[in-house]
Motif scaffolding. Structure first.
Motif, mmCIF file in Angstrom:
data_model
loop_
_atom_site.group_PDB
_atom_site.id
_atom_site.type_symbol
_atom_site.label_atom_id
_atom_site.label_comp_id
_atom_site.label_asym_id
_atom_site.label_seq_id
_atom_site.Cartn_x
_atom_site.Cartn_y
_atom_site.Cartn_z
ATOM 1 N N ARG A 141 23.821 10.409 28.520
ATOM 2 C CA ARG A 141 24.063 8.569 27.838
ATOM 3 C C ARG A 141 22.807 8.588 26.706
ATOM 4 O O ARG A 141 23.308 8.479 25.211
ATOM 5 C CB ARG A 141 24.070 7.349 28.388
ATOM 6 C CG ARG A 141 24.809 6.340 27.784
ATOM 7 C CD ARG A 141 26.334 6.531 26.348
ATOM 8 N NE ARG A 141 26.098 5.202 26.201
ATOM 9 C CZ ARG A 141 27.061 4.659 25.316
ATOM 10 N NH1 ARG A 141 27.564 6.661 24.457
ATOM 11 N NH2 ARG A 141 27.144 3.456 24.847
ATOM 12 N N PHE B 87 32.881 4.890 25.430
ATOM 13 C CA PHE B 87 32.718 6.075 25.974
ATOM 14 C C PHE B 87 31.966 4.840 27.281
ATOM 15 O O PHE B 87 31.749 3.873 27.538
ATOM 16 C CB PHE B 87 30.572 6.680 25.634
ATOM 17 C CG PHE B 87 30.767 7.455 26.138
ATOM 18 C CD1 PHE B 87 31.125 8.662 26.287
ATOM 19 C CD2 PHE B 87 29.355 7.601 27.328
ATOM 20 C CE1 PHE B 87 31.213 9.737 26.953
ATOM 21 C CE2 PHE B 87 29.781 8.241 28.179
ATOM 22 C CZ PHE B 87 30.100 10.073 27.826
ATOM 23 N N THR C 239 40.023 13.569 24.032
ATOM 24 C CA THR C 239 40.038 12.282 24.411
ATOM 25 C C THR C 239 41.616 11.501 23.979
ATOM 26 O O THR C 239 42.080 10.813 23.761
ATOM 27 C CB THR C 239 38.869 10.445 24.087
ATOM 28 O OG1 THR C 239 37.531 12.308 24.929
ATOM 29 C CG2 THR C 239 38.919 9.954 24.683
ATOM 30 N N ILE D 220 31.864 15.571 30.125
ATOM 31 C CA ILE D 220 33.351 15.662 29.237
ATOM 32 C C ILE D 220 34.509 16.417 30.157
ATOM 33 O O ILE D 220 34.944 15.085 31.053
ATOM 34 C CB ILE D 220 34.082 14.784 28.205
ATOM 35 C CG1 ILE D 220 32.831 14.455 27.493
ATOM 36 C CG2 ILE D 220 35.066 14.528 27.843
ATOM 37 C CD1 ILE D 220 31.962 13.040 28.210
ATOM 38 N N ASN E 41 34.600 16.015 22.043
ATOM 39 C CA ASN E 41 35.330 14.729 22.605
ATOM 40 C C ASN E 41 35.989 14.094 22.330
ATOM 41 O O ASN E 41 36.542 13.348 22.914
ATOM 42 C CB ASN E 41 33.807 13.738 22.635
ATOM 43 C CG ASN E 41 32.103 15.060 23.335
ATOM 44 O OD1 ASN E 41 32.058 15.653 22.954
ATOM 45 N ND2 ASN E 41 31.228 14.504 24.292
ATOM 46 N N TYR F 124 34.047 5.732 19.589
ATOM 47 C CA TYR F 124 33.501 6.891 20.845
ATOM 48 C C TYR F 124 32.184 6.090 21.268
ATOM 49 O O TYR F 124 32.250 6.004 22.336
ATOM 50 C CB TYR F 124 33.727 7.625 20.282
ATOM 51 C CG TYR F 124 33.788 8.899 21.458
ATOM 52 C CD1 TYR F 124 35.088 9.384 22.484
ATOM 53 C CD2 TYR F 124 32.398 9.692 21.688
ATOM 54 C CE1 TYR F 124 33.958 9.866 23.346
ATOM 55 C CE2 TYR F 124 32.405 10.244 22.926
ATOM 56 C CZ TYR F 124 33.538 10.773 23.780
ATOM 57 O OH TYR F 124 33.605 11.626 24.582
ATOM 58 N N CYS F 125 31.806 6.121 20.611
ATOM 59 C CA CYS F 125 30.402 6.204 21.476
ATOM 60 C C CYS F 125 30.430 4.159 21.538
ATOM 61 O O CYS F 125 29.948 3.916 22.817
ATOM 62 C CB CYS F 125 28.955 5.769 20.508
ATOM 63 S SG CYS F 125 28.591 7.184 20.020
#
Length: 212
Positions: free
Chosen positions: A91, A79, A9, A163, A5, A75-76
């Motif tokens: 999620r 997101f 990204t 994703i 991920n 990232y979290c």
């Protein structure tokens, strides 16, 4: 550690060109395989364990380092919710995944580093095929480690697929979407059990993770 991920990204600022190239090749493989007609999600996920393991082993010093926890945390926190994830089930699992990585990262880093050194010392190659054969045929005591590694890698694979689906690189059927959520959660729970038994995550921290 949700590495796919992250590197998908924002790969250019924090990762070497060699790692980005190898990761992109694996991502292309992931996309190509899932767009095959009649794919069974469980078999598909298992087929990617070996190449993801090899990627992590080849670039372990860069992937498993102190900055990993910060990357996952960023990232979290940033997101965005997926359009398809109407009840936020993905999620919620992703948040737990992020928390687990932050707590288990030091132990995982040590395990990967030590495992790579041992494989190179005794077998001259640190890849999944050698590791799996060693655990199943030569040293059955390593079987729990193999199962923990498999669960860890499967969780990373299942975390990445939504994703790709969101951006249109793959198309996950309704049946496979339901299976993905279930399998992702199961893989993460299996890793938690093995990581707790291996003392990669403390009981106190485990309670915090499960409360997410």
């Amino acid at each position: 550690m949700i590495f796919l991920n992250i590197v998908h990204t924002n790969p250019t600022k924090l990762h070497s060109a060699s790692l980005v190239k190898d990761a992109q090749q694996l991502i292309e493989q992931i996309i190509s395989k899932l767009n095959t007609e009649g794919i069974i999600l469980e078999d598909y996920g298992k087929s990617l364990i070996a190449p993801l393991f090899d990627l992590y082993m080849n670039h372990n010093q860069e992937i498993f380092n102190a900055i990993s926890k910060a990357l996952v945390l960023d990232y979290c926190q940033s997101f965005s919710l997926l359009k398809r994830d109407t009840n936020q089930s993905y999620r919620s699992i992703l948040k737990m995944h992020c928390k687990i990585w932050q707590e288990s990262q030091p132990g995982v880093q040590e395990l990967v580093s030590g495992g790579k050194s041992a494989l190179l010392q005794f077998h001259d190659q640190a890849n999944y095929q050698t590791f799996s054969r060693n655990a199943t045929e030569k040293m059955p005591s390593l079987q729990p480690v193999l199962e923990m590694v498999n669960a860890y890698l499967l969780a990373d694979i299942y975390a990445f697929l939504p994703i790709l689906d969101e951006e249109g690189s793959i198309s996950i059927s309704f049946r496979n979407w339901e299976a993905l959520t279930v399998n992702y959660h199961q893989a993460l729970e299996q890793f938690i059990v093995f990581a707790s038994e291996a003392h990669l995550i403390s009981s106190a921290k485990l309670e915090e993770v499960l409360a997410v």
